[in-house]
Design an enzyme around this catalytic site. Structure first.
Site, short mmCIF file in Angstrom:
data_model
loop_
_atom_site.label_atom_id
_atom_site.label_comp_id
_atom_site.label_asym_id
_atom_site.label_seq_id
_atom_site.Cartn_x
_atom_site.Cartn_y
_atom_site.Cartn_z
N SER A 23 0.82 -1.23 0.00
CA SER A 23 0.00 0.00 0.00
C SER A 23 0.85 1.27 0.00
O SER A 23 1.82 1.39 0.75
CB SER A 23 -0.92 0.01 1.23
OG SER A 23 -1.59 1.26 1.28
N LYS A 24 0.45 2.22 -0.85
CA LYS A 24 1.12 3.53 -0.88
C LYS A 24 0.43 4.52 0.05
O LYS A 24 0.86 5.67 0.16
CB LYS A 24 1.10 4.07 -2.31
CG LYS A 24 1.84 3.20 -3.30
CD LYS A 24 1.85 3.87 -4.66
CE LYS A 24 2.34 2.92 -5.74
NZ LYS A 24 3.61 2.28 -5.42
N LYS A 74 -13.92 -4.20 1.89
CA LYS A 74 -14.76 -3.02 1.63
C LYS A 74 -16.24 -3.26 1.94
O LYS A 74 -16.94 -2.34 2.36
CB LYS A 74 -14.58 -2.55 0.18
CG LYS A 74 -13.24 -1.87 -0.07
CD LYS A 74 -13.16 -1.33 -1.49
CE LYS A 74 -11.96 -0.40 -1.66
NZ LYS A 74 -11.97 0.24 -2.99
N ASN A 95 -14.60 2.65 1.53
CA ASN A 95 -13.13 2.68 1.60
C ASN A 95 -12.62 3.63 2.68
O ASN A 95 -11.41 3.74 2.89
CB ASN A 95 -12.51 3.05 0.25
CG ASN A 95 -12.59 4.54 -0.04
OD1 ASN A 95 -13.42 5.24 0.53
ND2 ASN A 95 -11.73 5.02 -0.93
N ALA A 135 -17.50 -4.62 -14.33
CA ALA A 135 -18.67 -4.28 -13.50
C ALA A 135 -18.50 -4.84 -12.10
O ALA A 135 -19.47 -5.25 -11.47
CB ALA A 135 -19.94 -4.81 -14.16
N GLY A 137 -16.32 -4.38 -8.17
CA GLY A 137 -16.29 -3.39 -7.10
C GLY A 137 -15.76 -2.03 -7.56
O GLY A 137 -16.25 -0.99 -7.11
N ARG A 159 -17.71 -9.04 -18.85
CA ARG A 159 -17.73 -10.46 -19.25
C ARG A 159 -19.06 -11.09 -18.83
O ARG A 159 -19.71 -11.76 -19.61
CB ARG A 159 -16.56 -11.18 -18.58
CG ARG A 159 -16.59 -12.68 -18.77
CD ARG A 159 -15.40 -13.33 -18.13
NE ARG A 159 -15.36 -13.15 -16.67
CZ ARG A 159 -14.44 -13.67 -15.89
NH1 ARG A 159 -13.46 -14.38 -16.41
NH2 ARG A 159 -14.47 -13.46 -14.58
N TYR A 224 -2.98 1.04 -11.90
CA TYR A 224 -1.76 1.81 -12.14
C TYR A 224 -0.57 0.85 -12.08
O TYR A 224 -0.71 -0.31 -11.70
CB TYR A 224 -1.62 2.96 -11.13
CG TYR A 224 -1.61 2.53 -9.69
CD1 TYR A 224 -2.80 2.45 -8.97
CD2 TYR A 224 -0.43 2.16 -9.06
CE1 TYR A 224 -2.80 2.03 -7.65
CE2 TYR A 224 -0.42 1.75 -7.74
CZ TYR A 224 -1.62 1.68 -7.04
OH TYR A 224 -1.61 1.25 -5.74
N GLY A 245 -4.30 5.00 -13.30
CA GLY A 245 -5.12 5.42 -12.17
C GLY A 245 -4.33 5.88 -10.95
O GLY A 245 -4.91 5.96 -9.86
P1 ATR Z 1 -12.67 -5.00 -8.50
O1 ATR Z 1 -13.17 -4.90 -7.10
O2 ATR Z 1 -11.25 -4.55 -8.68
O3 ATR Z 1 -13.58 -4.41 -9.51
P2 ATR Z 1 -13.76 -7.57 -8.99
O4 ATR Z 1 -14.95 -7.20 -8.23
O5 ATR Z 1 -13.16 -8.92 -8.82
O6 ATR Z 1 -12.56 -6.56 -8.74
O7 ATR Z 1 -14.08 -7.34 -10.53
C1 ATR Z 1 -13.17 -7.56 -11.47
C2 ATR Z 1 -13.73 -7.16 -12.83
O8 ATR Z 1 -12.84 -7.65 -13.81
C3 ATR Z 1 -15.09 -7.75 -13.14
O9 ATR Z 1 -15.80 -6.91 -14.01
C4 ATR Z 1 -14.71 -9.06 -13.83
O10 ATR Z 1 -15.68 -9.55 -14.69
P3 ATR Z 1 -16.82 -10.60 -14.17
O11 ATR Z 1 -17.85 -9.77 -13.47
O12 ATR Z 1 -17.32 -11.26 -15.38
O13 ATR Z 1 -16.09 -11.55 -13.24
C5 ATR Z 1 -13.53 -8.59 -14.63
N1 ATR Z 1 -12.64 -9.73 -14.95
C6 ATR Z 1 -11.83 -10.36 -14.10
N2 ATR Z 1 -11.18 -11.37 -14.74
C7 ATR Z 1 -11.63 -11.35 -16.02
C8 ATR Z 1 -11.35 -12.14 -17.18
N3 ATR Z 1 -10.46 -13.15 -17.18
N4 ATR Z 1 -11.98 -11.82 -18.33
C9 ATR Z 1 -12.87 -10.80 -18.37
N5 ATR Z 1 -13.18 -10.04 -17.30
C10 ATR Z 1 -12.58 -10.30 -16.15
#
Ligand code: ATR
Length: 279
Positions: A23-24, A74, A95, A135, A137, A159, A224, A245
């Site tokens: 963590s920064k 979170k 957060n 879509a 967190g 996805r 980032y 970011g």
């Molecule tokens: P964060 O809190 O950083 O958003 P997260 O809640 O795990 O992390 O969400 C990661 C995002 O990256 C989601 O939109 C996820 O898509 P899914 O909702 O379909 O899981 C996307 N993601 C993660 N791995 C992926 C992959 N291999 N291909 C496409 N989308 C991916």
């Protein structure tokens, strides 16, 4: 005759998450403290899922008044707070926690941090159309802020289409927002394309198409460092202006710092220091 100098106000703060070593935030908040002339004691504390209440109890017993919360805590932070902001309720995650007489108050500053950084870059979301890839967190944390900043239209692509649709529905009262699957890409051209997927942590970019970008459009990766590299590389090949970011990270920290201390720090010199030290 010399005046006795006023005592410096001191704040005990911490960030909780797992893993947390990278963590920064301690560095960022220490620099903000220097700007504000405040004594900031901010450390990073490892706290696996299920341990946040206990860890916050320890911080409070030490005189702690505020905390940042990162993965995987979170949602847990939102559940144990005694009051939550409307943005937290909508995002389902927090957060930033501030200790009040009645317990911890939860807020989320990611969206405000992103909007501030977009404005710094001359990419104000007001009046523009935006594509968000992902879509999870990260998207949940920024969507309300983008719509409240006046985005003309937001299209979320993911996805898993159902997650994007649900997130759009939960924000429909704030503006024009639609969720869909990656199969609907490239969709109509947007002024700003945001990557909010976690694919960069695996060295991958989400599906990107030239047709997603209107003339003069820009790209912003909420990641980032090396996690932003795949998207930045694709944009460089295409001649599309692109940003990572790091500014959002500093921006969300600035809003948290103001929540705790009342002092609004200037993110610019901190961003410069982090950028100079970067990776
Ligand atoms: P964060 O809190 O950083 O958003 P997260 O809640 O795990 O992390 O969400 C990661 C995002 O990256 C989601 O939109 C996820 O898509 P899914 O909702 O379909 O899981 C996307 N993601 C993660 N791995 C992926 C992959 N291999 N291909 C496409 N989308 C991916």
């Amino acid at each position: 005759m010399s005046q006795p100098s006023a005592p410096t106000r001191a704040y005990r703060l911490a960030v909780f998450g797992a893993p947390i070593k990278q963590s920064k935030s301690p560095l960022i908040h220490t620099m903000f403290g220097q700007q504000a002339g405040l004594e900031i004691h901010y450390d990073a504390r490892e706290a696996p899922a299920g341990t946040l209440a206990e860890a916050l109890g320890v911080l409070a017993a030490e005189g702690g008044v505020g905390a940042n919360i990162t993965a995987p805590l979170k949602q847990e932070a939102m559940r144990l707070a005694t009051s939550v902001s409307s943005r937290v309720r909508r995002a389902g995650a927090a957060n930033t926690l501030s200790l009040t007489e009645n317990g911890w108050r939860a807020d989320t500053t990611d969206g405000a941090g992103l909007v501030a950084d977009l404005e710094r870059l001359g990419l104000s979301p007001g009046g523009v159309s935006i594509h968000i890839l992902g879509a999870g967190g990260a998207t949940a944390g920024i969507l309300a802020a983008l719509l409240e900043a006046g985005a003309r239209r937001v299209d979320i692509y993911n996805r898993t289409a159902a997650t994007a649709v649900a997130l759009a529905e939960a924000h429909a009262d704030l503006g024009e927002v639609k969720g869909q699957g990656f199969d609907a890409l490239p969709g109509r051209a947007a002024d700003l394309v945001l990557n909010a997927t976690s694919l960069g942590h695996h060295g991958q970019a989400p599906p990107l198409h030239r047709e997603m970008f209107a003339n003069g459009a820009a790209c912003y990766d909420l990641n980032y460092g090396t996690a932003a590299a795949p998207v930045l590389a694709w944009c460089a090949e295409q001649g599309i202006p692109a940003f990572d970011g790091l500014g959002m990270l500093v921006g969300q920290a600035a809003v948290s710092f103001e929540t705790w201390t009342g002092f609004r720090p200037d993110p610019a010199p901190v961003l410069q220091a982090l950028g100079d030290a970067e990776f």
